[in-house]
Design a protein around this motif. Sequence first.
Motif, short mmCIF file in Angstrom:
data_model
loop_
_atom_site.label_atom_id
_atom_site.label_comp_id
_atom_site.label_asym_id
_atom_site.label_seq_id
_atom_site.Cartn_x
_atom_site.Cartn_y
_atom_site.Cartn_z
N ALA A 1 -17.61 -28.15 -0.29
CA ALA A 1 -18.38 -29.09 -1.11
C ALA A 1 -17.69 -29.36 -2.44
O ALA A 1 -17.91 -30.40 -3.06
N VAL A 2 -16.88 -28.43 -2.89
CA VAL A 2 -16.12 -28.56 -4.13
C VAL A 2 -14.65 -28.42 -3.75
O VAL A 2 -14.26 -27.42 -3.14
N GLN A 3 -13.84 -29.42 -4.07
CA GLN A 3 -12.42 -29.38 -3.72
C GLN A 3 -11.67 -28.40 -4.62
O GLN A 3 -11.68 -28.55 -5.83
N PRO A 4 -11.03 -27.41 -4.00
CA PRO A 4 -10.26 -26.45 -4.80
C PRO A 4 -8.89 -27.00 -5.15
O PRO A 4 -8.42 -27.96 -4.54
N GLU A 5 -8.28 -26.37 -6.11
CA GLU A 5 -6.90 -26.66 -6.42
C GLU A 5 -6.04 -25.63 -5.71
O GLU A 5 -6.55 -24.76 -5.02
N GLU A 6 -4.73 -25.73 -5.88
CA GLU A 6 -3.84 -24.68 -5.40
C GLU A 6 -3.59 -23.77 -6.60
O GLU A 6 -3.24 -24.24 -7.67
N PHE A 7 -3.80 -22.49 -6.42
CA PHE A 7 -3.75 -21.55 -7.53
C PHE A 7 -2.41 -20.82 -7.56
O PHE A 7 -1.82 -20.56 -6.52
N THR A 8 -1.96 -20.46 -8.76
CA THR A 8 -0.68 -19.77 -8.91
C THR A 8 -0.84 -18.26 -9.00
O THR A 8 0.15 -17.53 -8.88
N THR A 9 -2.08 -17.78 -9.20
CA THR A 9 -2.32 -16.34 -9.23
C THR A 9 -3.60 -16.01 -8.46
O THR A 9 -4.50 -16.86 -8.32
N GLN A 10 -3.67 -14.78 -7.99
CA GLN A 10 -4.87 -14.33 -7.30
C GLN A 10 -6.06 -14.36 -8.24
O GLN A 10 -7.17 -14.75 -7.86
N GLY A 11 -5.85 -13.97 -9.49
CA GLY A 11 -6.93 -13.97 -10.47
C GLY A 11 -7.52 -15.35 -10.70
O GLY A 11 -8.73 -15.50 -10.81
N GLY B 1 -15.61 -17.55 -8.13
CA GLY B 1 -16.74 -17.02 -8.88
C GLY B 1 -17.54 -18.09 -9.59
O GLY B 1 -18.75 -17.98 -9.75
N GLU B 2 -16.87 -19.16 -9.97
CA GLU B 2 -17.55 -20.27 -10.65
C GLU B 2 -18.22 -21.23 -9.68
O GLU B 2 -19.20 -21.89 -10.04
N HIS B 3 -17.72 -21.34 -8.44
CA HIS B 3 -18.17 -22.39 -7.53
C HIS B 3 -18.86 -21.91 -6.26
O HIS B 3 -19.26 -22.73 -5.44
N TRP B 4 -19.04 -20.60 -6.09
CA TRP B 4 -19.55 -20.12 -4.82
C TRP B 4 -20.94 -20.66 -4.47
O TRP B 4 -21.22 -20.93 -3.31
N LYS B 5 -21.80 -20.84 -5.46
CA LYS B 5 -23.15 -21.35 -5.16
C LYS B 5 -23.10 -22.77 -4.62
O LYS B 5 -23.78 -23.09 -3.64
N ASP B 6 -22.29 -23.63 -5.23
CA ASP B 6 -22.14 -25.01 -4.74
C ASP B 6 -21.52 -25.03 -3.36
O ASP B 6 -21.91 -25.83 -2.50
N LEU B 7 -20.55 -24.16 -3.13
CA LEU B 7 -19.92 -24.08 -1.81
C LEU B 7 -20.93 -23.66 -0.76
O LEU B 7 -21.00 -24.25 0.32
N LYS B 8 -21.73 -22.63 -1.08
CA LYS B 8 -22.74 -22.15 -0.13
C LYS B 8 -23.76 -23.24 0.17
O LYS B 8 -24.09 -23.48 1.33
N GLU B 9 -24.23 -23.93 -0.86
CA GLU B 9 -25.20 -25.01 -0.66
C GLU B 9 -24.60 -26.15 0.15
O GLU B 9 -25.32 -26.88 0.82
N GLY B 10 -23.27 -26.31 0.09
CA GLY B 10 -22.60 -27.37 0.83
C GLY B 10 -22.21 -27.00 2.25
O GLY B 10 -21.54 -27.78 2.93
N GLY B 11 -22.58 -25.80 2.71
CA GLY B 11 -22.35 -25.44 4.11
C GLY B 11 -21.29 -24.40 4.36
O GLY B 11 -21.01 -24.07 5.52
N THR B 12 -20.69 -23.85 3.32
CA THR B 12 -19.72 -22.76 3.51
C THR B 12 -20.48 -21.44 3.50
O THR B 12 -21.25 -21.16 2.59
N ASP B 13 -20.25 -20.63 4.55
CA ASP B 13 -20.89 -19.32 4.63
C ASP B 13 -19.98 -18.20 4.17
O ASP B 13 -20.46 -17.18 3.66
N ALA C 1 -7.54 -17.82 -8.53
CA ALA C 1 -8.28 -18.17 -7.31
C ALA C 1 -9.63 -17.47 -7.30
O ALA C 1 -10.66 -18.09 -6.97
N GLU C 2 -9.65 -16.20 -7.66
CA GLU C 2 -10.91 -15.45 -7.66
C GLU C 2 -11.86 -15.93 -8.75
O GLU C 2 -13.07 -15.98 -8.54
N SER C 3 -11.32 -16.32 -9.89
CA SER C 3 -12.17 -16.87 -10.96
C SER C 3 -12.82 -18.17 -10.49
O SER C 3 -14.01 -18.41 -10.73
N TRP C 4 -12.04 -19.01 -9.81
CA TRP C 4 -12.55 -20.29 -9.33
C TRP C 4 -13.70 -20.07 -8.33
O TRP C 4 -14.74 -20.70 -8.43
#
Length: 70
Positions: A19-29, A36-48, A31-34
């Motif tokens: 539901a939210v388009q991610p970017e390509e991340f240069t570090t694991q941190g 953490g910020e978007h998981w609720k929108d992703l879940k509501e958009g159909g990602t389990d 990616a994990e921060s992203w």
Amino acid sequence: MAAWTWRFETADGTEVQPAVQPEEFTTQGDAESWIGEHWKDLKEGGTDQVRLFEDAAEIYGPMSLHGEDA
């Protein structure tokens, strides 16, 4: 340089468009921060669940977005 990416899935492991388009991340941190910020929108958009990759190597997953709801 390594690219960190997320794979977005339904509960049965089928890949879905997030539901939210991610970017390509240069570090694991980053990616994990992203996630953490978007998981609720992703879940509501159909990602389990999600999986984290460094280039083609799976680092971890599946990680549920439902927490204690699952």
